[in-house]
Write an enzyme that holds these catalytic residues in place. Structure first.
Site, PDB file in Angstrom:
ATOM      1  N   LYS A   1      20.322   9.899 -19.054  1.00  0.00           N
ATOM      2  CA  LYS A   1      20.947  10.616 -20.160  1.00  0.00           C
ATOM      3  C   LYS A   1      19.850  11.037 -21.122  1.00  0.00           C
ATOM      4  O   LYS A   1      18.795  10.389 -21.193  1.00  0.00           O
ATOM      5  CB  LYS A   1      21.948   9.677 -20.844  1.00  0.00           C
ATOM      6  CG  LYS A   1      22.937  10.338 -21.772  1.00  0.00           C
ATOM      7  CD  LYS A   1      24.060   9.371 -22.134  1.00  0.00           C
ATOM      8  CE  LYS A   1      25.093  10.053 -23.006  1.00  0.00           C
ATOM      9  NZ  LYS A   1      26.303   9.257 -23.183  1.00  0.00           N
TER      10      LYS A   1
ATOM     11  N   GLU B   1      22.045   6.918 -13.123  1.00  0.00           N
ATOM     12  CA  GLU B   1      22.382   8.051 -13.987  1.00  0.00           C
ATOM     13  C   GLU B   1      21.632   8.018 -15.315  1.00  0.00           C
ATOM     14  O   GLU B   1      21.772   7.094 -16.101  1.00  0.00           O
ATOM     15  CB  GLU B   1      23.897   8.051 -14.251  1.00  0.00           C
ATOM     16  CG  GLU B   1      24.349   9.225 -15.105  1.00  0.00           C
ATOM     17  CD  GLU B   1      25.846   9.220 -15.389  1.00  0.00           C
ATOM     18  OE1 GLU B   1      26.525   8.227 -15.035  1.00  0.00           O
ATOM     19  OE2 GLU B   1      26.332  10.195 -15.978  1.00  0.00           O
TER      20      GLU B   1
ATOM     21  N   TRP C   1      25.168   3.490 -14.797  1.00  0.00           N
ATOM     22  CA  TRP C   1      24.764   4.095 -16.062  1.00  0.00           C
ATOM     23  C   TRP C   1      24.817   3.010 -17.135  1.00  0.00           C
ATOM     24  O   TRP C   1      25.761   2.217 -17.167  1.00  0.00           O
ATOM     25  CB  TRP C   1      25.703   5.245 -16.465  1.00  0.00           C
ATOM     26  CG  TRP C   1      25.386   5.714 -17.852  1.00  0.00           C
ATOM     27  CD1 TRP C   1      24.348   6.511 -18.221  1.00  0.00           C
ATOM     28  CD2 TRP C   1      26.081   5.358 -19.062  1.00  0.00           C
ATOM     29  NE1 TRP C   1      24.347   6.667 -19.589  1.00  0.00           N
ATOM     30  CE2 TRP C   1      25.396   5.983 -20.130  1.00  0.00           C
ATOM     31  CE3 TRP C   1      27.204   4.578 -19.344  1.00  0.00           C
ATOM     32  CZ2 TRP C   1      25.797   5.848 -21.457  1.00  0.00           C
ATOM     33  CZ3 TRP C   1      27.604   4.442 -20.666  1.00  0.00           C
ATOM     34  CH2 TRP C   1      26.908   5.075 -21.704  1.00  0.00           C
TER      35      TRP C   1
ATOM     36  N   HIS D   1      24.140  15.708 -19.596  1.00  0.00           N
ATOM     37  CA  HIS D   1      23.076  14.767 -19.965  1.00  0.00           C
ATOM     38  C   HIS D   1      21.685  15.376 -20.057  1.00  0.00           C
ATOM     39  O   HIS D   1      20.691  14.683 -19.951  1.00  0.00           O
ATOM     40  CB  HIS D   1      23.050  13.596 -18.985  1.00  0.00           C
ATOM     41  CG  HIS D   1      24.202  12.668 -19.161  1.00  0.00           C
ATOM     42  ND1 HIS D   1      24.257  11.427 -18.581  1.00  0.00           N
ATOM     43  CD2 HIS D   1      25.342  12.790 -19.882  1.00  0.00           C
ATOM     44  CE1 HIS D   1      25.396  10.831 -18.910  1.00  0.00           C
ATOM     45  NE2 HIS D   1      26.067  11.645 -19.695  1.00  0.00           N
TER      46      HIS D   1
ATOM     47  N   HIS E   1      27.619  14.404 -11.664  1.00  0.00           N
ATOM     48  CA  HIS E   1      28.745  14.182 -12.563  1.00  0.00           C
ATOM     49  C   HIS E   1      29.031  15.524 -13.217  1.00  0.00           C
ATOM     50  O   HIS E   1      28.267  15.980 -14.072  1.00  0.00           O
ATOM     51  CB  HIS E   1      28.394  13.146 -13.643  1.00  0.00           C
ATOM     52  CG  HIS E   1      28.734  11.756 -13.256  1.00  0.00           C
ATOM     53  ND1 HIS E   1      28.655  10.690 -14.115  1.00  0.00           N
ATOM     54  CD2 HIS E   1      29.205  11.261 -12.077  1.00  0.00           C
ATOM     55  CE1 HIS E   1      29.037   9.589 -13.491  1.00  0.00           C
ATOM     56  NE2 HIS E   1      29.364   9.904 -12.245  1.00  0.00           N
TER      57      HIS E   1
ATOM     58  N   ASP F   1      28.874  16.492 -27.756  1.00  0.00           N
ATOM     59  CA  ASP F   1      29.669  15.779 -26.758  1.00  0.00           C
ATOM     60  C   ASP F   1      29.311  16.215 -25.345  1.00  0.00           C
ATOM     61  O   ASP F   1      29.145  17.404 -25.083  1.00  0.00           O
ATOM     62  CB  ASP F   1      31.158  16.046 -26.996  1.00  0.00           C
ATOM     63  CG  ASP F   1      32.011  15.323 -25.974  1.00  0.00           C
ATOM     64  OD1 ASP F   1      31.766  14.132 -25.739  1.00  0.00           O
ATOM     65  OD2 ASP F   1      32.910  15.951 -25.382  1.00  0.00           O
TER      66      ASP F   1
ATOM     67  N   ASP G   1      24.221  14.296 -14.460  1.00  0.00           N
ATOM     68  CA  ASP G   1      25.442  14.607 -15.211  1.00  0.00           C
ATOM     69  C   ASP G   1      25.192  15.910 -15.977  1.00  0.00           C
ATOM     70  O   ASP G   1      24.187  16.024 -16.690  1.00  0.00           O
ATOM     71  CB  ASP G   1      25.747  13.442 -16.167  1.00  0.00           C
ATOM     72  CG  ASP G   1      27.068  13.610 -16.906  1.00  0.00           C
ATOM     73  OD1 ASP G   1      27.294  14.700 -17.475  1.00  0.00           O
ATOM     74  OD2 ASP G   1      27.860  12.649 -16.946  1.00  0.00           O
TER      75      ASP G   1
ATOM     76  N   ASP H   1      33.270  13.874 -14.440  1.00  0.00           N
ATOM     77  CA  ASP H   1      33.098  12.877 -15.505  1.00  0.00           C
ATOM     78  C   ASP H   1      33.345  13.494 -16.870  1.00  0.00           C
ATOM     79  O   ASP H   1      32.482  14.196 -17.402  1.00  0.00           O
ATOM     80  CB  ASP H   1      31.682  12.277 -15.448  1.00  0.00           C
ATOM     81  CG  ASP H   1      31.476  11.213 -16.529  1.00  0.00           C
ATOM     82  OD1 ASP H   1      32.478  10.746 -17.097  1.00  0.00           O
ATOM     83  OD2 ASP H   1      30.311  10.867 -16.805  1.00  0.00           O
TER      84      ASP H   1
ATOM     85  N   ASP I   1      31.189  15.330 -22.674  1.00  0.00           N
ATOM     86  CA  ASP I   1      32.318  14.962 -21.801  1.00  0.00           C
ATOM     87  C   ASP I   1      33.587  15.791 -21.996  1.00  0.00           C
ATOM     88  O   ASP I   1      34.683  15.261 -21.941  1.00  0.00           O
ATOM     89  CB  ASP I   1      32.644  13.480 -22.015  1.00  0.00           C
ATOM     90  CG  ASP I   1      31.442  12.592 -21.743  1.00  0.00           C
ATOM     91  OD1 ASP I   1      31.048  12.511 -20.577  1.00  0.00           O
ATOM     92  OD2 ASP I   1      30.891  12.016 -22.696  1.00  0.00           O
TER      93      ASP I   1
HETATM   94  C1  RNT Z   1      28.029   8.284 -19.918  1.00  0.00           C
HETATM   95  C2  RNT Z   1      27.937   8.603 -18.487  1.00  0.00           C
HETATM   96  C3  RNT Z   1      28.820   7.787 -17.585  1.00  0.00           C
HETATM   97  C4  RNT Z   1      30.186   7.565 -18.184  1.00  0.00           C
HETATM   98  C5  RNT Z   1      31.135   6.853 -17.265  1.00  0.00           C
HETATM   99  C6  RNT Z   1      32.317   6.322 -18.012  1.00  0.00           C
HETATM  100  O1  RNT Z   1      27.296   9.117 -20.698  1.00  0.00           O
HETATM  101  O2  RNT Z   1      28.192   9.961 -18.273  1.00  0.00           O
HETATM  102  O3  RNT Z   1      28.890   8.354 -16.340  1.00  0.00           O
HETATM  103  O4  RNT Z   1      30.774   8.744 -18.587  1.00  0.00           O
HETATM  104  O5  RNT Z   1      30.474   5.892 -16.574  1.00  0.00           O
HETATM  105 ZN    ZN Z   2      28.318  10.657 -16.227  1.00  0.00          ZN
END
Ligand code: RNT
Ligand code: ZN
Length: 421
Positions: free
Chosen positions: A231, A229, A188, A265, A289, A297, A262, A329, A299
């Site tokens: 986003k 990955e 990523w 994302h 992920h 956010d 993810d 993640d 995460d």
């Molecule tokens: C970031 C991605 C990635 C990170 C990690 C730390 O938007 O999700 O996967 O969270 O690599």
């Molecule tokens: Zn991720």
């Protein structure tokens, strides 16, 4: 909870499921075999061990909170992860980032890291019966501060990151060889722009060139597997992300790579669960992920919410569980970091259990005969079945605390270890 009451509640639940044609023993046996890849970076707020001042520079990632006891070195991080694993049923994996190598006293820049810097992790993982996965770290570095890494039009910077990712794939292959199981290498990058760009073409051409250089080196899939990955946007890349979903999907399909989806994302109304059956037939394997997006956010700590339930249901219905790699993640420093690992991992596993307890044959029969109302009614009805009793029994059999009893151990660890750091 005393073992007797766990077993009695399970016996009653098993009957309830049996009445619906579901074998809960079979579901538990299957659950036992599903590994999650636990992300090491939750333990130290994505800081890494390079002793840099540029924490998260150019990454678009943001960790908030200051709970006590952030892990400061590999020893502490491993101890914390071991504590988390002791509270999560099953045998799982550890997901490392390149910034978590043990580099000794002299600084080692990202384009010079080697398999030897990860031997400590390998030995520890072997001792605990865990497998490792790996990620290049293309952020939190002066050469990433401009927000461009593999898509940088300045050749020196681009080359530096190409070399870094090459090192990382080599490390992943070495880990895979040692552990005699493929190590997944996920890539990523934070590249993008805050405001309206005009040269999308140039950025994507540079990224494409970098990827071609990186993947010119081939490794056996027995040792390592690549994933990319995408986003939708990040902090500082609101207007444009070079590695978008379409870009990586196209790349992955034509170069036989995996994509990493993810959960945080995509546009909030997009369903990642729905993407699995659309992507897997073409990519063969997929990396997930699992995260929880909340407004800006992407995460937050994973909970058993609708997204996770839907995702788990699609994973199980795919009948291709071994082709779908599940990683977590997220990063949250606003409460006990070990608790965050445990809560997120247990929530994902609960989602999988709920999915494994679905009366699949019955649902498929209703689906194929277009009995929509009956199907919906059954889907609603099974939400009321006592999966919690099955989950507690699973925890009990695995020697980990049932229900929320794991909290006590997290609190004790905080008093005993974290608060003294
Ligand atoms: C970031 C991605 C990635 C990170 C990690 C730390 O938007 O999700 O996967 O969270 O690599
Ligand atoms: Zn991720």
């Amino acid at each position: 909870m005393d073992p007797g009451s766990i077993e009695r509640a399970y016996a009653a639940a098993r009957e309830k499921y049996a009445e619906r044609g579901v074998d809960s023993e079979k579901a538990l046996a299957r659950l036992q075999t599903i590994p999650l890849s636990l992300h090491c970076w939750q333990g130290d707020d994505v800081a890494g061990f390079e002793r840099r001042s540029e924490s998260l520079a150019g990454s678009g990632l943001q960790v908030t909170g200051n709970a006590p006891g952030r892990a400061r070195d590999a020893e502490e991080l491993r101890a914390d992860m071991a504590q988390a694993f002791a509270l999560i049923p099953g045998r799982h994996r550890v997901n490392l980032h390149a910034m978590y190598g043990e580099f000794g006293d002299k600084p080692v820049d990202r384009d010079a890291i080697e398999p030897s810097h990860f031997r400590g992790w390998e030995e520890w993982a072997r001792r605990l019966g865990l497998k490792l996965d790996f990620n290049a770290t293309c952020f939190a570095h002066p050469k990433a501060a401009s927000g461009a890494t593999l898509s940088c039009r300045e050749n020196g910077v681009r080359k530096f990151w190409v070399d870094h990712v090459k090192c990382c794939r080599k490390i992943a292959a070495s880990i895979g060889r040692e552990q005699q199981a493929a190590c997944i290498h996920n890539l990523w990058i934070p590249d993008g722009s805050k405001d309206v760009p005009t040269d999308r073409w140039g950025a994507r051409a540079a990224l494409l060139k970098s990827l071609e250089e990186i993947f010119a080196v081939e490794y056996s899939p027995q040792q390592m597997k690549d994933s990319l990955e995408s986003k939708l946007f990040g902090i500082g890349s609101e207007s444009f992300v070079v590695g978008s979903h379409e870009f990586y999907l196209g790349y992955a399909l034509t170069r036989k790579k995996m994509v990493c989806l993810d959960l945080g994302h995509f546009h909030p109304t997009e369903s990642v669960a729905d993407k699995i059956s659309a992507v897997l037939p073409f990519t063969g394997e997929i990396l997930l992920h699992v995260s929880r997006g909340v407004r800006w956010d992407s995460d937050h700590v994973v909970l058993l919410n609708d997204e996770v339930r839907d995702l788990a249901a699609e994973i199980v219905r795919s009948q291709a569980l071994d082709k779908i790699h599940i990683a977590l993640d997220y990063f949250d420093a606003s409460f006990n970091r070990i608790g965050a690992w445990v809560l997120g991992a247990r929530s994902m596993l609960k989602g999988l259990l709920v999915a494994l307890l679905e009366p699949q044959d019955k649902l498929r029969e209703l689906d194929s005969s277009s009995k929509t109302l009956s199907r919906l009614a059954l889907l609603e009805e099974i939400k009321a079945l006592p999966f919690g009793a099955v989950w507690d029994y699973h925890c009990h059999k695995n020697g980990v605390p049932p229900a929320d009893e794991w909290l006590r151990e997290v609190d004790a660890y905080e008093r005993r270890v974290l608060s003294r750091r």
